[in-house]
Write a protein that holds these residues in place. Structure first.
Motif, mmCIF file in Angstrom:
data_model
loop_
_atom_site.group_PDB
_atom_site.id
_atom_site.type_symbol
_atom_site.label_atom_id
_atom_site.label_comp_id
_atom_site.label_asym_id
_atom_site.label_seq_id
_atom_site.Cartn_x
_atom_site.Cartn_y
_atom_site.Cartn_z
ATOM 1 N N UNK A 1 -3.259 -30.344 34.071
ATOM 2 C CA UNK A 1 -4.961 -30.375 34.424
ATOM 3 C C UNK A 1 -5.441 -31.778 33.638
ATOM 4 N N UNK A 2 -5.002 -32.154 32.842
ATOM 5 C CA UNK A 2 -5.674 -33.399 32.303
ATOM 6 C C UNK A 2 -4.734 -34.110 31.214
ATOM 7 N N UNK A 3 -4.944 -35.308 30.788
ATOM 8 C CA UNK A 3 -4.217 -36.252 30.161
ATOM 9 C C UNK A 3 -5.151 -36.875 29.142
ATOM 10 N N UNK A 4 -5.752 -35.866 28.285
ATOM 11 C CA UNK A 4 -6.593 -36.513 27.318
ATOM 12 C C UNK A 4 -6.000 -37.328 26.111
ATOM 13 N N UNK A 5 -6.552 -38.312 25.491
ATOM 14 C CA UNK A 5 -6.240 -39.093 24.688
ATOM 15 C C UNK A 5 -6.869 -38.727 23.345
ATOM 16 N N UNK A 6 -5.930 -38.373 22.373
ATOM 17 C CA UNK A 6 -6.208 -38.024 21.196
ATOM 18 C C UNK A 6 -5.775 -38.768 19.763
ATOM 19 N N UNK A 7 -6.840 -38.763 18.794
ATOM 20 C CA UNK A 7 -6.466 -39.618 17.640
ATOM 21 C C UNK A 7 -6.214 -38.853 16.417
ATOM 22 N N UNK A 8 -4.952 -38.556 16.228
ATOM 23 C CA UNK A 8 -4.512 -37.631 15.360
ATOM 24 C C UNK A 8 -3.122 -37.979 14.924
ATOM 25 N N UNK A 9 -2.273 -37.046 14.138
ATOM 26 C CA UNK A 9 -0.762 -37.284 13.742
ATOM 27 C C UNK A 9 -0.003 -36.777 14.877
ATOM 28 N N UNK A 10 0.501 -37.599 15.733
ATOM 29 C CA UNK A 10 1.211 -36.960 16.895
ATOM 30 C C UNK A 10 2.567 -36.072 16.494
ATOM 31 N N UNK A 11 3.218 -36.387 15.475
ATOM 32 C CA UNK A 11 4.251 -35.357 15.135
ATOM 33 C C UNK A 11 3.586 -34.221 14.492
ATOM 34 N N UNK A 12 2.465 -34.089 13.694
ATOM 35 C CA UNK A 12 1.977 -32.688 13.262
ATOM 36 C C UNK A 12 1.297 -32.103 14.472
ATOM 37 N N UNK A 13 0.860 -32.837 15.507
ATOM 38 C CA UNK A 13 0.430 -32.161 16.620
ATOM 39 C C UNK A 13 1.327 -31.483 17.374
ATOM 40 N N UNK A 14 2.430 -32.027 17.499
ATOM 41 C CA UNK A 14 3.559 -31.350 18.110
ATOM 42 C C UNK A 14 4.250 -30.166 17.166
ATOM 43 N N UNK A 15 4.192 -30.152 15.964
ATOM 44 C CA UNK A 15 4.446 -29.317 15.152
ATOM 45 C C UNK A 15 3.679 -27.833 15.466
ATOM 46 N N UNK A 16 2.242 -28.233 15.687
ATOM 47 C CA UNK A 16 1.167 -27.222 15.912
ATOM 48 C C UNK A 16 1.578 -26.760 17.209
ATOM 49 N N UNK A 17 1.885 -27.556 18.302
ATOM 50 C CA UNK A 17 2.106 -26.967 19.717
ATOM 51 C C UNK A 17 3.344 -26.035 19.561
ATOM 52 N N UNK A 18 4.488 -26.443 18.825
ATOM 53 C CA UNK A 18 5.578 -25.973 18.872
ATOM 54 C C UNK A 18 5.678 -24.555 18.412
ATOM 55 N N UNK A 19 4.683 -24.274 17.193
ATOM 56 C CA UNK A 19 4.807 -23.198 16.346
ATOM 57 C C UNK A 19 3.854 -22.261 17.390
ATOM 58 N N UNK A 20 2.608 -22.673 18.070
ATOM 59 C CA UNK A 20 1.997 -21.748 18.966
ATOM 60 C C UNK A 20 2.887 -21.367 20.188
ATOM 61 N N UNK A 21 3.714 -22.169 20.799
ATOM 62 C CA UNK A 21 4.113 -21.897 21.972
ATOM 63 C C UNK A 21 5.379 -21.053 21.577
#
Length: 237
Positions: A106-126
């Motif tokens: 649906x989208x390719x949003x550009x985010x300013x954050x810590x990519x490794x921690x965002x990956x950890x967050x999404x991994x936990x949720x999924x």
């Protein structure tokens, strides 16, 4: 916290050593001579080792966050790329549980954050969504941007959560219990506690909508402009 900080190396090194030698055993040409019983035992050892590594990593992350020693490395990145990597890595687990896992394009949003921690967050949720979705169900990941916020949603057709437990699930060592459904995967009960802390450290928020038997939808969102600094915490030791 002091104990965990000083013992992190001693905890992780032997676990990774066990995991590494197990991989060598499975890759050894002579492993073809193992009988079914021996393979099953090795598989159980490997599964338990990976579970213990996840628990240790979760406890260490929580101790760093509590002590204010978790450093964020902020950068601009494509959230879709991170989400796609998470979904790809969890597809084998979803297939093993007969759960349909999909990332909506649906989208390719550009985010300013810590990519490794965002990956950890999404991994936990999924991974949580997969864990609590019975066979034949589905888990969907969707990304987007609205009202100066970038968001990611993880929706499932799982067992759902009672209204009185919607806040409790973010507590430490808390897990959803169901009278008839028992997840195949085990967890530490720290994933959502760590997830909320990591989201809030990066100026974001996490919301959940759920009802028993109707699945759950977790939504994380972050401001387009970050509200934290990469130097908000001292370096990890």
């Amino acid at each position: 916290t002091a104990f965990l900080s000083s013992m992190s190396h001693e905890l992780r090194t032997p676990l990774h050593s066990i995991s590494g030698f197990l991989e060598l055993l499975f890759e050894d040409p002579e492993s073809e001579d193992l009988n079914e019983r021996q393979r099953r035992f090795l598989g159980n050892i490997a599964s338990s080792t990976q579970h213990l590594i996840r628990v240790v990593n979760d406890v260490l992350d929580l101790s760093r966050i509590s002590a204010g020693r978790l450093r964020l490395n902020l950068e601009q990145f494509d959230l879709h790329g991170v989400a796609e990597a998470v979904v790809t890595s969890l597809l084998p687990i979803a297939r093993d549980q007969d759960v349909d896992l999909t990332l909506l394009q649906t989208a390719h949003p550009s985010l300013i954050a810590d990519p490794e921690r965002i990956r950890q967050i999404l991994t936990n949720l999924v991974s949580n969504a997969i864990k609590y979705t019975p066979a034949g169900g589905r888990v969907t990941v969707m990304l987007g941007q609205a009202e100066e916020r970038i968001f990611a949603e993880v929706e499932d057709t799982g067992i759902g959560i009672c209204e009185e437990d919607l806040e409790r699930i973010f507590g430490e060592f808390e897990q959803v219990h169901h009278p008839t459904f028992r997840p195949k995967l085990r967890g530490s009960g720290l994933g959502l506690a760590i997830t909320r802390k990591l989201v809030e450290m990066q100026g974001g928020r996490i919301e959940v909508e759920s009802a028993p038997g109707k699945g759950s939808r977790f939504r994380i969102s972050f401001p387009v402009e970050p509200r934290t600094s990469p130097d908000a915490a001292p370096p990890e030791e």
